[in-house]
Motif scaffolding. Structure first.
Motif, short mmCIF file in Angstrom:
data_model
loop_
_atom_site.label_atom_id
_atom_site.label_comp_id
_atom_site.label_asym_id
_atom_site.label_seq_id
_atom_site.Cartn_x
_atom_site.Cartn_y
_atom_site.Cartn_z
N LEU A 47 6.01 -9.62 -8.14
CA LEU A 47 5.44 -8.28 -8.29
C LEU A 47 6.39 -7.37 -9.06
O LEU A 47 7.60 -7.60 -9.10
CB LEU A 47 5.15 -7.69 -6.91
N GLY A 48 5.84 -6.33 -9.62
CA GLY A 48 6.65 -5.35 -10.35
C GLY A 48 6.90 -4.13 -9.48
O GLY A 48 6.29 -3.96 -8.42
N PRO A 49 7.80 -3.23 -9.95
CA PRO A 49 8.12 -2.04 -9.16
C PRO A 49 6.92 -1.12 -8.97
O PRO A 49 6.87 -0.34 -8.03
CB PRO A 49 9.23 -1.36 -9.97
N GLY A 50 5.93 -1.20 -9.86
CA GLY A 50 4.75 -0.34 -9.75
C GLY A 50 3.71 -0.84 -8.77
O GLY A 50 2.74 -0.15 -8.47
N ASP A 51 3.91 -2.05 -8.27
CA ASP A 51 2.97 -2.58 -7.28
C ASP A 51 3.38 -2.08 -5.89
O ASP A 51 4.54 -1.73 -5.66
CB ASP A 51 2.99 -4.11 -7.32
N ALA A 133 -1.74 -4.16 -4.90
CA ALA A 133 -1.08 -4.09 -3.58
C ALA A 133 -1.13 -5.48 -2.96
O ALA A 133 -2.12 -6.20 -3.13
CB ALA A 133 -1.81 -3.08 -2.69
N VAL A 134 -0.06 -5.85 -2.29
CA VAL A 134 -0.05 -7.11 -1.54
C VAL A 134 0.30 -6.77 -0.10
O VAL A 134 1.27 -6.05 0.17
CB VAL A 134 0.96 -8.13 -2.12
N CYS A 135 -0.50 -7.27 0.81
CA CYS A 135 -0.40 -6.85 2.21
C CYS A 135 -0.33 -8.08 3.13
O CYS A 135 -1.21 -8.94 3.08
CB CYS A 135 -1.64 -6.01 2.51
N GLY A 136 0.69 -8.16 3.96
CA GLY A 136 0.83 -9.29 4.88
C GLY A 136 0.54 -8.89 6.32
O GLY A 136 0.76 -7.74 6.70
N ILE A 161 -6.21 -5.58 -4.30
CA ILE A 161 -5.33 -5.90 -3.17
C ILE A 161 -5.42 -7.38 -2.82
O ILE A 161 -6.49 -7.99 -2.95
CB ILE A 161 -5.65 -5.00 -1.94
N VAL A 162 -4.29 -7.93 -2.41
CA VAL A 162 -4.26 -9.31 -1.92
C VAL A 162 -3.83 -9.28 -0.47
O VAL A 162 -2.74 -8.77 -0.14
CB VAL A 162 -3.27 -10.17 -2.75
#
Ligand SMILES: Cc1ncc(C[n+]2csc(CCOP(=O)(O)OP(=O)(O)O)c2C)c(N)n1
Length: 317
Positions: A47-51, A133-136, A161-162
């Protein structure tokens, strides 16, 4: 195009475990993540800093380290002392104050960060095309109503989103096999027309590939995805967990699938890592993180945090 090498993924997992194990030694509240590193290292690697990221609490520190946070600041955040991002105003216990564009566990109420991440994805969709966005969250958290509401909203609005379900097969002492109705938790996403993948969560390369595909989809406006990563926590739910709900044989069988050893074998076989150097590197990481965490703990409450500025409340007349 990604710049993170497979060797760097191995190093990130080693760092993650070293920090985690140091916390286990020095912090009685810690919730160990040993064995789950492939999920949180693989999912957030490219991921990048903007994510925006919202990791599961078991792995938050590792993701922060991977995204450039200082282990000293993270450790101070766990102990709630002056060197932390909150200046000592908030004690993290298991998850310190997050860095920029990282949604932390602001409340111990599981699932709230999934809602916040979904809200962040809504914001990104309106303001920052191409960001994701990545969400765990854990398998236990997957059962909370707020996760269903979040998935529904993301599907309705095709949000970038993931969702990554870090299925370590237990919610405290409750096995997911008896707590989850239906065949797979990912079927809940499929029921909402969300693209879902079921993967081996102890294979960091598989996690990275699945989440990478999903992130690309999100960036291109393809909407949300759901990745169900099956893994195992090798330690207890928290320190001093008597672990009466599972057998030593089960734990030993999963220890054979240790994600760090697994990638290490691949890299050694390819000649990208020397086995002796690898062992030395692991020992160094553990010694360094142990010193960092011990120092953060020894620092105690000194210096005291300055008082918070308070805005006086006004009553409506
Ligand atoms: C809304 C809510 N319900 C219950 C709890 C109590 N609780 C804390 S950790 C936990 C287990 C969570 O399981 P999972 O989401 O699978 O994550 P894991 O601990 O396995 O990493 C529970 C039930 C809570 N913190 N919040």
């Amino acid at each position: 195009m990604t710049t993170v090498t497979e060797r760097a993924l191995w190093e990130a997992m080693v760092e993650a475990r070293a920090f985690d194990q140091a916390m286990c030694r020095h912090n009685g509240h810690w919730h160990e993540a040993r064995g789950e590193e492939a999920v949180f290292v693989g999912a957030y690697a490219d991921l990048g800093p903007g994510d925006v990221v919202a990791p599961h609490f078991r792995g938050t520190c590792a993701v922060a380290l991977q995204r450039g946070a200082s282990p000293d600041v993270l450790a101070a955040g766990v102990f709630g002392t002056g060197g932390s991002r909150s200046g000592g105003h908030w004690r993290g216990d298991i998850c310190p104050a997050p860095g920029p564009r990282s949604i932390g566990m602001f409340s111990g109420s599981l699932g709230t960060s999934v809602a916040y991440a979904t809200g962040a994805a809504l914001h990104l969709s309106r303001t920052t095309p191409g960001a994701a966005a990545v969400c765990g969250f854990g398998d236990g958290t997957a059962n909370s109503g707020i996760v269903a509401e979040s998935l529904n909203l993301a599907a309705m609005l095709a949000l970038p989103i993931v969702y990554v379900c870090q299925d370590n097969q237990y919610a405290t002492s409750l096995p997911s096999a008896v707590a989850l109705a239906g065949e797979r938790v990912s079927d809940r996403a499929r029921a909402l027309s969300i693209t879902a993948h079921d993967i081996d969560g102890n294979d960091v390369l598989a996690v990275r590939a699945a989440v990478g595909t999903a992130v690309e989809r999100a960036r291109a406006g393809g909407g949300p995805s759901f990745v169900h990563a099956l893994t195992y926590r090798m330690g207890g739910h928290y320190m001093n967990d008597p672990e009466t709900y599972r057998t030593p044989e089960e734990v030993a069988a999963w220890a054979e699938r240790d994600p760090i050893a697994r990638l290490q074998e691949v890299l050694v076989a390819r000649g990208e890592l020397d086995a002796t150097d690898a062992d030395a590197r692991i020992a160094q990481a553990h010694a360094r993180m142990d010193a960092v965490v011990a120092q953060a703990k020894a620092r105690g409450e000194d210096p005291p945090a300055p008082p918070l500025a308070r805005t006086p409340r006004t009553r409506p007349r």
